[in-house]
Design a protein around this motif. Sequence first.
Motif, PDB file in Angstrom:
ATOM      1  N   LEU A   5       0.828  -1.197   0.000  1.00 41.31           N
ATOM      2  CA  LEU A   5       0.000   0.000   0.000  1.00 41.31           C
ATOM      3  C   LEU A   5       0.866   1.253   0.000  1.00 41.31           C
ATOM      4  O   LEU A   5       1.807   1.362   0.797  1.00 41.31           O
ATOM      5  CB  LEU A   5      -0.927   0.008   1.222  1.00 41.31           C
ATOM      6  N   THR A   6       0.554   2.180  -0.882  1.00 40.63           N
ATOM      7  CA  THR A   6       1.215   3.481  -0.874  1.00 40.63           C
ATOM      8  C   THR A   6       0.313   4.499  -0.186  1.00 40.63           C
ATOM      9  O   THR A   6      -0.911   4.337  -0.152  1.00 40.63           O
ATOM     10  CB  THR A   6       1.521   3.967  -2.296  1.00 40.63           C
ATOM     11  N   GLY A   7       0.905   5.545   0.353  1.00 41.51           N
ATOM     12  CA  GLY A   7       0.110   6.567   1.022  1.00 41.51           C
ATOM     13  C   GLY A   7      -0.407   6.131   2.378  1.00 41.51           C
ATOM     14  O   GLY A   7      -1.457   6.589   2.833  1.00 41.51           O
ATOM     15  N   GLY A   8       0.335   5.267   3.048  1.00 38.84           N
ATOM     16  CA  GLY A   8      -0.112   4.709   4.315  1.00 38.84           C
ATOM     17  C   GLY A   8      -0.099   5.677   5.479  1.00 38.84           C
ATOM     18  O   GLY A   8      -0.620   5.347   6.544  1.00 38.84           O
ATOM     19  N   SER A   9       0.465   6.861   5.290  1.00 38.19           N
ATOM     20  CA  SER A   9       0.437   7.860   6.362  1.00 38.19           C
ATOM     21  C   SER A   9      -0.730   8.826   6.200  1.00 38.19           C
ATOM     22  O   SER A   9      -0.954   9.690   7.050  1.00 38.19           O
ATOM     23  CB  SER A   9       1.758   8.648   6.390  1.00 38.19           C
ATOM     24  N   LEU A  32       6.394   4.029   2.002  1.00 40.08           N
ATOM     25  CA  LEU A  32       6.304   5.392   2.515  1.00 40.08           C
ATOM     26  C   LEU A  32       7.570   6.179   2.245  1.00 40.08           C
ATOM     27  O   LEU A  32       8.661   5.605   2.144  1.00 40.08           O
ATOM     28  CB  LEU A  32       6.052   5.365   4.032  1.00 40.08           C
ATOM     29  N   ARG A  33       7.419   7.501   2.180  1.00 40.69           N
ATOM     30  CA  ARG A  33       8.578   8.368   1.966  1.00 40.69           C
ATOM     31  C   ARG A  33       9.319   8.650   3.262  1.00 40.69           C
ATOM     32  O   ARG A  33      10.473   9.040   3.244  1.00 40.69           O
ATOM     33  CB  ARG A  33       8.137   9.680   1.321  1.00 40.69           C
ATOM     34  N   ARG A  34       8.650   8.499   4.383  1.00 41.12           N
ATOM     35  CA  ARG A  34       9.320   8.717   5.677  1.00 41.12           C
ATOM     36  C   ARG A  34       8.752   7.767   6.719  1.00 41.12           C
ATOM     37  O   ARG A  34       7.603   7.335   6.619  1.00 41.12           O
ATOM     38  CB  ARG A  34       9.155  10.170   6.124  1.00 41.12           C
ATOM     39  N   GLN A  35       9.563   7.451   7.696  1.00 44.60           N
ATOM     40  CA  GLN A  35       9.158   6.540   8.754  1.00 44.60           C
ATOM     41  C   GLN A  35       8.049   7.170   9.591  1.00 44.60           C
ATOM     42  O   GLN A  35       8.210   8.262  10.125  1.00 44.60           O
ATOM     43  CB  GLN A  35      10.344   6.203   9.662  1.00 44.60           C
ATOM     44  N   PRO A  36       6.899   6.509   9.708  1.00 47.49           N
ATOM     45  CA  PRO A  36       5.803   7.086  10.492  1.00 47.49           C
ATOM     46  C   PRO A  36       6.056   6.955  11.989  1.00 47.49           C
ATOM     47  O   PRO A  36       6.867   6.124  12.430  1.00 47.49           O
ATOM     48  CB  PRO A  36       4.606   6.246  10.060  1.00 47.49           C
ATOM     49  N   ALA A  37       5.366   7.771  12.759  1.00 47.93           N
ATOM     50  CA  ALA A  37       5.507   7.704  14.216  1.00 47.93           C
ATOM     51  C   ALA A  37       5.011   6.368  14.745  1.00 47.93           C
ATOM     52  O   ALA A  37       5.549   5.837  15.715  1.00 47.93           O
ATOM     53  CB  ALA A  37       4.729   8.854  14.856  1.00 47.93           C
ATOM     54  N   SER A  38       3.984   5.823  14.102  1.00 46.71           N
ATOM     55  CA  SER A  38       3.455   4.529  14.531  1.00 46.71           C
ATOM     56  C   SER A  38       2.772   3.849  13.360  1.00 46.71           C
ATOM     57  O   SER A  38       2.331   4.498  12.411  1.00 46.71           O
ATOM     58  CB  SER A  38       2.464   4.707  15.685  1.00 46.71           C
ATOM     59  N   LEU A  39       2.716   2.534  13.431  1.00 53.96           N
ATOM     60  CA  LEU A  39       2.020   1.723  12.440  1.00 53.96           C
ATOM     61  C   LEU A  39       1.283   0.610  13.158  1.00 53.96           C
ATOM     62  O   LEU A  39       1.671   0.207  14.262  1.00 53.96           O
ATOM     63  CB  LEU A  39       3.010   1.116  11.445  1.00 53.96           C
ATOM     64  N   PRO A  40       0.214   0.090  12.574  1.00 51.90           N
ATOM     65  CA  PRO A  40      -0.454  -1.053  13.186  1.00 51.90           C
ATOM     66  C   PRO A  40       0.498  -2.232  13.343  1.00 51.90           C
ATOM     67  O   PRO A  40       1.405  -2.438  12.521  1.00 51.90           O
ATOM     68  CB  PRO A  40      -1.570  -1.380  12.187  1.00 51.90           C
ATOM     69  N   VAL A  41       0.316  -2.994  14.395  1.00 49.80           N
ATOM     70  CA  VAL A  41       1.162  -4.158  14.654  1.00 49.80           C
ATOM     71  C   VAL A  41       1.062  -5.130  13.483  1.00 49.80           C
ATOM     72  O   VAL A  41      -0.033  -5.441  13.002  1.00 49.80           O
ATOM     73  CB  VAL A  41       0.733  -4.855  15.959  1.00 49.80           C
ATOM     74  N   GLY A  42       2.219  -5.579  13.017  1.00 49.35           N
ATOM     75  CA  GLY A  42       2.251  -6.545  11.930  1.00 49.35           C
ATOM     76  C   GLY A  42       2.470  -5.946  10.557  1.00 49.35           C
ATOM     77  O   GLY A  42       2.724  -6.678   9.600  1.00 49.35           O
ATOM     78  N   VAL A  43       2.380  -4.619  10.444  1.00 53.42           N
ATOM     79  CA  VAL A  43       2.610  -3.947   9.161  1.00 53.42           C
ATOM     80  C   VAL A  43       4.082  -3.551   9.063  1.00 53.42           C
ATOM     81  O   VAL A  43       4.614  -2.909   9.970  1.00 53.42           O
ATOM     82  CB  VAL A  43       1.722  -2.701   9.015  1.00 53.42           C
ATOM     83  N   SER A  44       4.738  -3.934   7.985  1.00 51.44           N
ATOM     84  CA  SER A  44       6.131  -3.557   7.775  1.00 51.44           C
ATOM     85  C   SER A  44       6.215  -2.360   6.837  1.00 51.44           C
ATOM     86  O   SER A  44       5.240  -1.998   6.175  1.00 51.44           O
ATOM     87  CB  SER A  44       6.934  -4.729   7.213  1.00 51.44           C
ATOM     88  N   VAL A  45       7.393  -1.744   6.781  1.00 50.70           N
ATOM     89  CA  VAL A  45       7.567  -0.493   6.033  1.00 50.70           C
ATOM     90  C   VAL A  45       8.674  -0.637   5.003  1.00 50.70           C
ATOM     91  O   VAL A  45       9.726  -1.217   5.275  1.00 50.70           O
ATOM     92  CB  VAL A  45       7.904   0.665   6.990  1.00 50.70           C
ATOM     93  N   HIS A  46       8.402  -0.100   3.832  1.00 52.94           N
ATOM     94  CA  HIS A  46       9.439   0.070   2.816  1.00 52.94           C
ATOM     95  C   HIS A  46       9.573   1.562   2.550  1.00 52.94           C
ATOM     96  O   HIS A  46       8.612   2.214   2.130  1.00 52.94           O
ATOM     97  CB  HIS A  46       9.081  -0.664   1.521  1.00 52.94           C
ATOM     98  N   LEU A  47      10.752   2.112   2.811  1.00 55.29           N
ATOM     99  CA  LEU A  47      10.971   3.548   2.647  1.00 55.29           C
ATOM    100  C   LEU A  47      11.588   3.855   1.295  1.00 55.29           C
ATOM    101  O   LEU A  47      12.421   3.105   0.778  1.00 55.29           O
ATOM    102  CB  LEU A  47      11.879   4.069   3.760  1.00 55.29           C
TER     103      LEU A  47
END
Length: 320
Positions: A5-9, A32-47
């Motif tokens: 998913l893009t635009g997750g923030s 995401l373009r930047r690391q968010p302050a928080s994400l739902p448990v189990g969701v990983s991030v690609h910056l």
Amino acid sequence: MRVLLTGGSGFVGKAVLERMAAMEGVDAVAALRRQPASLPVGVSVHLFDDLGSEAAWPKQGGPFDVVIHCASRVHVMNEVAADPLAEFRKVNVQATLAFARRAAAAGVRRFVFISSIKVNGEGTEPGRPYHAEDVPAPQDPYGISKREAEEQLRQLAVETGMELTIIRPVLVYGPGVKANFHNMMRWLDKQVPLPFGAINNRRSLVALDNLVDLIVTCCTHPGAANQVFLVSDGHDVSTTELLRQMARALGKAARLLPIPASLLVLGANLLGRRALSQRLCGSLQVDITPTCHRLGWTPPVTFEQALRKTAEHYLENKEK
């Protein structure tokens, strides 16, 4: 099912991620373009730095089944760019197409594109709602860019065989909503008299929970392949009715002055706020009957339930 998913923030993207994280058998990754302050448990991030760059596509973790593309340059109220359309095209068309091409090359089965009702246009006559098959008539740079993205994504789908689902939401509201919707709640909460007591327009709105439910449905439903869906709560209201029900949800009395809509439009036009007068006094309706029939879907949350939830969040988080 693996979902990128893009635009997750953003307002919609964050809610989709929360829903995905609570689902069994779903592995969600947020690009995401930047690391968010928080994400739902189990969701990983690609910056990544640039959605249109090769680095925007994750190279690790295996293939994805579905891409949900929420990221965009959104409608700008106070535009400062010398060429707004060019700026919208950079993100909403060029970068989107580059990202979608990488998705197709990586074997993604379905690309769910969150577009906008602005592709259809800016307003309707009361009782004559927009339909998904209507000839597009966008009027501002944002709407034009979304229409162009839709057209090029369709061509990509034909070329590659990747399924494409396009969703055109109307105004989205829900807990944490900003901009004009938030301002209206603030004015009502402060008991500010508002000159919107005699507006007989009809507006379609969509609760965040309903939009998220449709997006999730479109990820797997066979009937969603290569289709365009309009989405709303299925309950159209006038601006006057919206404000009255919003005040009721806030536990306040609506202090609405019955100023004729024609005078409001005239005053707004003289002040250079024609777009604002259209949103407040004009009609914009959509027909979601085809969406419901094709997907066997109905909005799970009523307008009243969603408005109450939105008001409760506002009251819990407003500045004292």
